[in-house]
Design an enzyme around this catalytic site. Sequence first.
Site, short mmCIF file in Angstrom:
data_model
loop_
_atom_site.label_atom_id
_atom_site.label_comp_id
_atom_site.label_asym_id
_atom_site.label_seq_id
_atom_site.Cartn_x
_atom_site.Cartn_y
_atom_site.Cartn_z
N CYS A 163 39.88 -38.26 30.25
CA CYS A 163 40.64 -38.37 29.01
C CYS A 163 40.80 -39.81 28.56
CB CYS A 163 42.02 -37.73 29.18
SG CYS A 163 43.05 -37.85 27.71
N GLU A 169 54.48 -26.79 4.69
CA GLU A 169 55.35 -25.79 4.08
C GLU A 169 54.64 -24.44 3.92
OE1 GLU A 169 56.38 -26.21 -0.17
OE2 GLU A 169 54.92 -27.84 -0.22
N HIS A 227 59.09 -29.76 0.84
CA HIS A 227 58.15 -29.83 -0.27
C HIS A 227 58.08 -31.26 -0.83
CE1 HIS A 227 55.92 -28.38 -3.72
NE2 HIS A 227 56.73 -29.08 -4.51
N CYS A 238 39.22 -37.87 25.44
CA CYS A 238 40.04 -37.65 24.26
C CYS A 238 40.64 -38.92 23.67
CB CYS A 238 41.14 -36.63 24.56
SG CYS A 238 41.83 -36.69 26.20
N TYR A 287 33.72 -27.86 20.94
CA TYR A 287 34.54 -28.87 20.27
C TYR A 287 33.94 -30.27 20.39
CZ TYR A 287 36.61 -30.30 24.78
OH TYR A 287 36.80 -30.77 26.05
N LYS A 318 37.78 -41.04 22.01
CA LYS A 318 37.22 -40.19 20.95
C LYS A 318 38.14 -40.13 19.75
CE LYS A 318 38.10 -36.03 21.17
NZ LYS A 318 38.30 -34.71 21.83
N GLU A 376 33.07 -32.45 17.11
CA GLU A 376 33.81 -33.70 16.91
C GLU A 376 32.88 -34.88 16.74
OE1 GLU A 376 37.93 -32.54 19.30
OE2 GLU A 376 36.29 -33.50 20.39
#
Length: 451
Positions: free
Chosen positions: A45, A445, A440, A50, A180, A53, A184
């Site tokens: 990682c 939302e 909002h 990750c 993934y 990356k 990616e």
Amino acid sequence: MPAEQYDYDLFTIGAGSGGVRASRVSAAHGAKVAIAEEHRVGGTCVIRGCVPKKMLVYGAQFAEDLEDCQRFGWDIGERSFDWIKLRDNVLDDVTRIEGSYTNTLESHGVEIFNERAEITGPHEITLASGKTVTAKHILIATGARPRMPECQGAEHAISSNEAFHLDELPKKIIIAGGGYIANEFAGIFNEFGCDVHIVNRGDRLLRSYDEAVRDRLLQISTTKGIKFRFNTTFEYIKPCDEGGYFVKLSDCDEEKADLVMFAVGRIPNTEGLGLENAGVELGEGGEVKVDRFSKTNVDHIYAVGDVTDRVQLTPVAIREGQAFAETVFGKGEPVAVDHSCIPSAVFSHPPIAAVGMTEGEAKNTLGSVKVYLSDFRPMKNVLAGRNERSLMKMVCDGDSGKIVGIHMIAPEAPEMMQAAAIAVKAGLTKADFDATVAIHPTMAEELVLMR
């Protein structure tokens, strides 16, 4: 051997996310702990996964932001991109984080051996230097490595490990895989101006994700210029005299590419650890088989993280490491990690995030389901003149209204999903979301406005 005759209460092999967490927390409980790491502290990682990356993802996103900003009144003049500057800055920060991990271990009194370790006896570990130590408990946390498929010339391809160290960007890159990692890096290289081709031996991307979200990513990626080829395999990769490679796929003529990258899964790192001699049971894929408390069939040997191939995600490894330490060295009840309803993300362009069951899984499991959709164009995209649409999907039990899955592809989807995942894990219903006032204007939302 009495406990006081062991050199350590715990010896951890592998200083990735799971091993570091387990070692640190065990030491905090008063255990005498040592950890061995043959590469760099931090594991996949931090060093080659990750963390770097995500930094490349941030860098890649500026390509679109710099284009869109003109519609917001910004004139930034001539633009240029320096891959070497980004690469080196990312690698420098990886070194900084590695130092932080090392300091964390040392501050808790964990002894670090920067070398390979192997189990050579019931409670014995032998280091590459020849030093032999004993431990009451042994934890395997060696992670996994990229799978490199067998085809002629496969040695000429890179994996995701090498992608962070390229001396130059390829003009054309062929990426094998549909998961993934493939998607990616396809997004990253595409934003940096590379001609990107994804080759997949199957007929779909991201098989574990909801079909609607997968299809939307394929549509958007194709619009951005990424080329996809399905149901095809590599026959050979051959170097060209003038540089680059000749690549032959099973469904087309030979073509030329500057770089080939394999992203076709990961293999648990269990070779050469002495696990077979120690009697530790392994699965068909080489993974360490463990029970719900991360214990192997050998009473004093445990394993956490990707090496068990339960769920190959960093936060899961950290949870497993924490639970191991609490179970073995804590003073409370044994702790097991709940591997259900784990949120996940794909840092594609745009990113995907999901938690819980897909629509298909819910129908197969529950029978009666209700599905709510929000398909919209984010406000920022509207003003920027970008026709890219986002999609949010909520899957509910048809009888109780309980939310069993949320899936989305949208800018900042992973950031929104973290909070939504808590609600799904807690068993909230569609009515609970409906009763919540929206913030909002936001993309989030839409989670409480779906009808």
